[in-house]
Design an enzyme around this catalytic site. Structure first.
Site, PDB file in Angstrom:
ATOM      1  N   CYS B 139       0.834  -1.195   0.000  1.00  0.00           N
ATOM      2  CA  CYS B 139       0.000   0.000   0.000  1.00  0.00           C
ATOM      3  C   CYS B 139       0.877   1.257   0.000  1.00  0.00           C
ATOM      4  CB  CYS B 139      -0.903  -0.018   1.228  1.00  0.00           C
ATOM      5  SG  CYS B 139      -2.229   1.159   1.135  1.00  0.00           S
ATOM      6  N   ASN B 204       0.787  -4.466  -6.448  1.00  0.00           N
ATOM      7  CA  ASN B 204      -0.043  -3.543  -5.689  1.00  0.00           C
ATOM      8  C   ASN B 204      -0.110  -2.252  -6.512  1.00  0.00           C
ATOM      9  OD1 ASN B 204      -1.345  -2.042  -3.563  1.00  0.00           O
ATOM     10  ND2 ASN B 204      -0.509  -3.542  -2.132  1.00  0.00           N
ATOM     11  N   THR B 205      -0.722  -1.241  -5.964  1.00  0.00           N
ATOM     12  CA  THR B 205      -0.959  -0.033  -6.767  1.00  0.00           C
ATOM     13  C   THR B 205       0.303   0.819  -6.899  1.00  0.00           C
ATOM     14  OG1 THR B 205      -1.695   1.099  -4.784  1.00  0.00           O
ATOM     15  CG2 THR B 205      -3.391   0.086  -6.177  1.00  0.00           C
ATOM     16  N   CYS B 347     -10.381  -1.054 -44.938  1.00  0.00           N
ATOM     17  CA  CYS B 347      -9.949   0.327 -44.678  1.00  0.00           C
ATOM     18  C   CYS B 347     -11.141   1.283 -44.772  1.00  0.00           C
ATOM     19  CB  CYS B 347      -8.870   0.736 -45.675  1.00  0.00           C
ATOM     20  SG  CYS B 347      -8.324   2.456 -45.485  1.00  0.00           S
ATOM     21  N   CYS B 350      -9.626   6.663 -42.961  1.00  0.00           N
ATOM     22  CA  CYS B 350      -9.485   7.750 -41.982  1.00  0.00           C
ATOM     23  C   CYS B 350      -8.133   8.435 -42.095  1.00  0.00           C
ATOM     24  CB  CYS B 350      -9.706   7.236 -40.564  1.00  0.00           C
ATOM     25  SG  CYS B 350      -8.402   6.157 -39.963  1.00  0.00           S
ATOM     26  N   CYS B 353      -3.244   6.119 -40.071  1.00  0.00           N
ATOM     27  CA  CYS B 353      -1.966   5.433 -40.297  1.00  0.00           C
ATOM     28  C   CYS B 353      -1.019   6.361 -41.047  1.00  0.00           C
ATOM     29  CB  CYS B 353      -2.185   4.130 -41.061  1.00  0.00           C
ATOM     30  SG  CYS B 353      -2.987   4.323 -42.668  1.00  0.00           S
ATOM     31  N   CYS B 380       9.150   0.834 -45.223  1.00  0.00           N
ATOM     32  CA  CYS B 380       8.532   0.305 -44.003  1.00  0.00           C
ATOM     33  C   CYS B 380       9.550  -0.439 -43.146  1.00  0.00           C
ATOM     34  CB  CYS B 380       7.362  -0.613 -44.363  1.00  0.00           C
ATOM     35  SG  CYS B 380       6.567  -1.356 -42.914  1.00  0.00           S
ATOM     36  N   CYS B 383       7.386  -0.944 -37.866  1.00  0.00           N
ATOM     37  CA  CYS B 383       7.343  -0.493 -36.468  1.00  0.00           C
ATOM     38  C   CYS B 383       6.032  -0.840 -35.788  1.00  0.00           C
ATOM     39  CB  CYS B 383       7.608   1.002 -36.387  1.00  0.00           C
ATOM     40  SG  CYS B 383       6.248   2.040 -36.968  1.00  0.00           S
ATOM     41  N   CYS B 390      -4.699   2.350 -36.072  1.00  0.00           N
ATOM     42  CA  CYS B 390      -5.849   2.073 -36.949  1.00  0.00           C
ATOM     43  C   CYS B 390      -7.090   1.790 -36.110  1.00  0.00           C
ATOM     44  CB  CYS B 390      -5.546   0.868 -37.839  1.00  0.00           C
ATOM     45  SG  CYS B 390      -6.936   0.430 -38.905  1.00  0.00           S
TER      46      CYS B 390
END
Lengths: 445, 433
Positions: B139, B204-205, B347, B350, B353, B380, B383, B390
């Protein structure tokens, strides 16, 4: 005994007096805060967004939606108004289903576009509710511009010109500014006197005076304007209506749909507005739908739109057609008017079925009649009152991409000018672009 | 339907889905509802020493991070251990365990760091019939300032010491809950093992400030104009938790130490991932706090369907299955070449990408005037950013080049496995020759 939808012929007060407000209430109420956040979350912030490309005024839609989503609807409104000073009205009346929302990638992905129009209204209403005007005038240039017509194109041009520091005088034939926003669109699309409050808000920029009751050819001449002002912008709209070629069209009860709509918009008590028990609307555009739906809302029992071509040729969008049918309007496709029958006043309208073969429309020979106490003609408007000597092209004032007419120092835009669809948003874009060109031209010398 | 019976350091439960020690397990009412809903086990909210219980703040206890549509992605809290008297908790635990003998009931404990405190409380709690203990060394707020919780968990020697005290005090399994607020999770895990722990549970947090109130200029959750760091949990912490679980599972010294996976488990799939990385079961909190106890039905049906589809007959078969495939960067195959492929049918144009690749990466996606987006194999580097941004799942995928195929970017054919340790650019590799 009061009237009802069944009352024969033309009559006012077909509905209980208290029901008119509800009948003509906002078609799409403004999104509340939560709804706006949920709707804005759906935007993908597309690259070079298709919605922006589809907008005649090129509003940066992804940016304004992101501004809503991040809690700054006022900044969103400014993004909208920078491109479209009548973004508030356009949010209400734009056929978004054929513009930005049709192009939205989520329409392609899921058949459910981001609610761009309603988000735009959320943003613009938020800012306008504060009665804040987001723009200030540049330093005075000492130049003056006359704008003829205070409709969307004229208002858009005037605002942009005033912002640039020019002094603008608008000349408007009708008693109120706003053009078709005030007189020509269905009441439920912009209730609550929005058209007038939008004009008042727009004029807060300053530097614009409006003179009503002034019309080209009636005490106002282009030559005088050219003498008195450094530039002239013509935005005189389409004041005429196409004639209906059918027997008996002079009978009482046969009216222009635009007049019916204007009367309705200006009425202070809709229960006093007469409407037929059986209404027939001839045409296939937005005016036809607006007249038909409002006839129905006034309490007409039977309302029919008759269009001479097929559904896909109708210039009212699928959405508009569905709106009409959802309100109880019947649409008959492929039927052309033949004659109006009746003893003095119209009682029946006769049509002939048509077919389209290789693009040519011909009658099939088969006819039918519809009961018709009232016939509204909505078959298009025409240019009247264009100045002598100005070049006309396809029935409209010929203009360049930036609104230049054939006459030096005279620009034109909106429905009266060539190019673009006859939409509020297109008129706004044309007014804005012409203003930019006028400004560039005035500042050259 | 697959048998989901789970055995974790000798404790059997009908499924591997336990509720973590937290507000949902603070009292009998909640725990009964949880068991009725189908949860396999519960770690009761941390018990403290006898006497006046701790007190909590009376303003907001939670802060949150939201994703689209206000989906809760991260939650932090400044709540302390149970603020109810020890005796009340013990009575309730006894009743619940009696009524649900097939479910796991674990007592979470946090008392001051001395032998007497721990050795006296552990046998008392054992009388409830609980199945084991979880030592709360994690904690991060409030209790740490008093020398407990994370104050212990951040010092391996203390972990070992306290664990040993507890093991001396009970024959029941002792689970040590680890704090992630350290630099190397292996050290506390090994300390727990040295102290005799039967298992560890993590994470734990995490120390966190979720947001700042821009009107009051104070952290949220804000208490009378002030804020303090709280413990962060929820889906946002899952990647941190998965890594820490995997580190312990693949460390030879701790490889056999049973692990209870905690941190952002929201769906059956999250649970299966923790299992695959070496956990024997999982503990859930934020998902239950967000959606209620009913989510366990999806977890049970989902894991069950997955196991049936894969032919697994026990949860143990999943446990640790991915551990051999967790390695160091230097052993990754540098001759494994992939290229992004955009499925034009899926596709939606949009262009995200394109924006991501063009603005921030390798300029390897072309855009035509009619918005067709195409990967340029000669640029390309695979990566994966386009895949990640997407909005349409599965629209962009990675295609692996076969051995011998020419990588258009380098002009070289794909070769055999080779990693950094033998790469010519690696100075260390060259000097070793």
């Amino acid at each position: 005994m009061s009237n009802s939808p069944m009352t024969p012929a033309i009559a006012a007060g077909r509905l209980p007096a208290e029901s008119y407000t509800a009948q003509f209430s906002d078609l799409h109420p403004v999104l509340d805060h939560h709804e706006a956040l949920v709707a804005s979350d759906r935007c993908y912030f597309c690259h070079d967004a298709p919605c922006m490309t589809a907008c005649p005024t090129s509003i940066d839609v992804p940016l304004f939606i992101r501004q809503i989503a991040t809690g700054t609807p006022e900044a969103a409104a400014k993004t909208i108004f920078e491109q479209n000073i009548l973004g508030g009205m356009c949010a209400r009346v734009c056929p978004t289903e054929t513009l930005c929302e049709e192009a939205c990638v989520r329409e392609k992905a899921e058949g459910k576009p981001v609610e761009i129009g309603r988000l735009q209204r959320y943003a613009t209403d938020t800012l306008m509710a504060k009665n804040a005007h987001p723009f200030a005038r540049a330093e005075a240039t000492g130049k003056t511009v006359a704008v003829v017509g205070a409709g969307p194109a004229g208002l858009s041009a005037a605002h942009r010109l005033a912002m640039k520091g020019h002094d603008v005088v608008m000349f408007e034939a009708r008693p109120k500014s706003g053009g078709l926003n005030e007189y020509g669109i269905a009441s439920y699309k912009a209730p609550g006197g929005f058209a007038q409050s939008e004009v008042d808000w727009l004029l807060q920029i300053g530097g614009i005076t409006v003179e009503h009751g002034k019309k080209l050819g009636e005490g106002l001449t282009l030559a005088a304007l050219q003498d008195d002002y450094d530039a002239v912008f013509l935005a005189i709209g389409l004041a005429g209506v196409n004639a209906l070629r059918a027997e008996g069209v002079d009978k009482a009860g046969v009216l222009d749909a635009v007049d019916f709509i204007a009367d309705l918009r200006q009425s202070t008590d809709l229960s006093t507005l007469p409407v037929g028990r059986n209404v027939v609307v001839i045409g296939g555009g937005m005016t036809a739908v607006d007249a038909a739906v409002q006839s129905k809302l006034l309490g007409a029992q039977n309302v029919t739109i008759v269009y001479r071509r097929g559904k896909d040729r109708m210039s009212a969008s699928d959405y508009e057609q569905e709106l009409a049918t959802s309100k109880g309007v019947q649409i008959i496709y492929h039927a052309a008017p033949v004659a109006v029958h009746g003893n003095g006043a119209c009682a029946e309208m006769e049509f002939e079925f048509t077919q389209e073969v290789d693009g040519t429309l011909t009658g099939t020979g088969e006819t039918f009649r519809l009961a018709a106490d009232q016939v509204f003609k909505a078959i298009g408007q025409t240019l009247v009152g264009a100045p002598e000597g100005i070049k006309i092209e396809g029935g409209k004032i010929a203009v360049s991409a930036t609104g230049r007419t054939s006459m030096a120092g005279v620009w034109a835009g909106g429905d009266c000018a060539s190019g673009g669809e006859d939409l509020t948003v297109t008129a706004v874009a044309e007014g804005r672009d012409a203003a930019e060109d006028i400004h560039a031209s005035l500042m050259e010398g | 339907m697959a048998d989901l019976t789970s055995t974790f350091c000798g404790i059997t439960s009908p499924n591997p889905f336990w509720l973590a020690s937290a507000p949902p397990t603070d009292k009998e009412y909640n725990v009964r509802r949880a068991f009725e809903a189908g949860w396999g086990g519960v770690v009761w909210k941390t018990l403290g020493e006898e006497g006046p219980p701790v007190v909590n703040v009376n303003g907001p206890r939670y802060g949150a991070i939201h994703g689209a549509d206000r989906r809760l992605l991260g939650l932090n809290n400044i709540e302390l251990i149970t603020d109810r008297p020890l005796e009340v908790n013990l009575e309730e635990m006894t009743r619940v365990k009696k009524d649900f003998p097939d479910r796991a009931l674990i007592a979470s404990v946090m008392v001051p760091c001395d032998a007497e405190s721990w050795k006296s409380i552990i046998p008392r709690i054992a009388e409830t019939g609980c199945d084991g203990f979880e030592l709360n060394f994690g904690c991060p707020h409030g209790m740490a300032e008093r020398g407990m919780g994370a104050a212990v968990g951040q010092v391996p020697e203390y972990i070992e010491m306290v664990t040993r005290w507890c093991k001396e005090a009970t024959g029941l399994p002792v689970i040590v809950k680890l704090t992630p607020n350290i630099t190397n999770i292996i050290l506390p895990a090994e300390a727990a093992l040295r102290g005799g722990a039967d298992a560890v549970s993590l994470i734990n947090t995490i120390n966190s400030i979720t947001s700042v109130n821009l009107d009051s200029f104070a952290p949220e959750p804000m208490i009378d104009g002030k804020g303090t760091h709280g413990g962060y949990c929820g889906p946002a912490v899952k990647p941190i938790a998965l890594n820490m679980v995997a580190e312990i599972a693949r460390n030879p010294a701790t490889a056999t130490l049973p692990i209870s996976g905690i941190g952002g488990v929201t769906t059956w799939r999250d649970a299966a991932e923790f299992l695959a990385l070496g956990a024997s079961n999982v503990q859930v909190c934020t998902a239950a706090m967000t959606y209620g106890f009913k989510i366990v039905e999806e977890m049970i049906s989902g894991l069950s369907q997955y196991m049936d589809e894969k032919g697994f007959t026990s949860v143990a078969e999943i446990s640790g299955r991915a551990v051999p495939n967790v390695t160091d960067w230097q052993y990754l195959n540098l001759n494994h070449v992939t290229k992004a492929v955009i499925n034009q049918d899926d596709c939606i144009n949009c262009g995200r990408c394109y924006a991501a690749c063009e603005d921030t990466s390798h300029q390897a996606i072309s855009m035509s005037p009619d918005r067709v987006f195409t990967v340029m194999d000669d640029e390309c580097v695979a990566c994966n950013l386009c895949v990640n941004v997407c909005p349409v799942e599965g629209c962009i995928t990675m295609k692996t080049l076969d051995k011998g195929e020419v990588d258009e970017r380098t002009g070289k054919p794909v070769g055999d496995y080779a990693n950094w340790t033998t790469h010519p650019n690696n100075v260390a590799a060259c000097s070793a020759e």
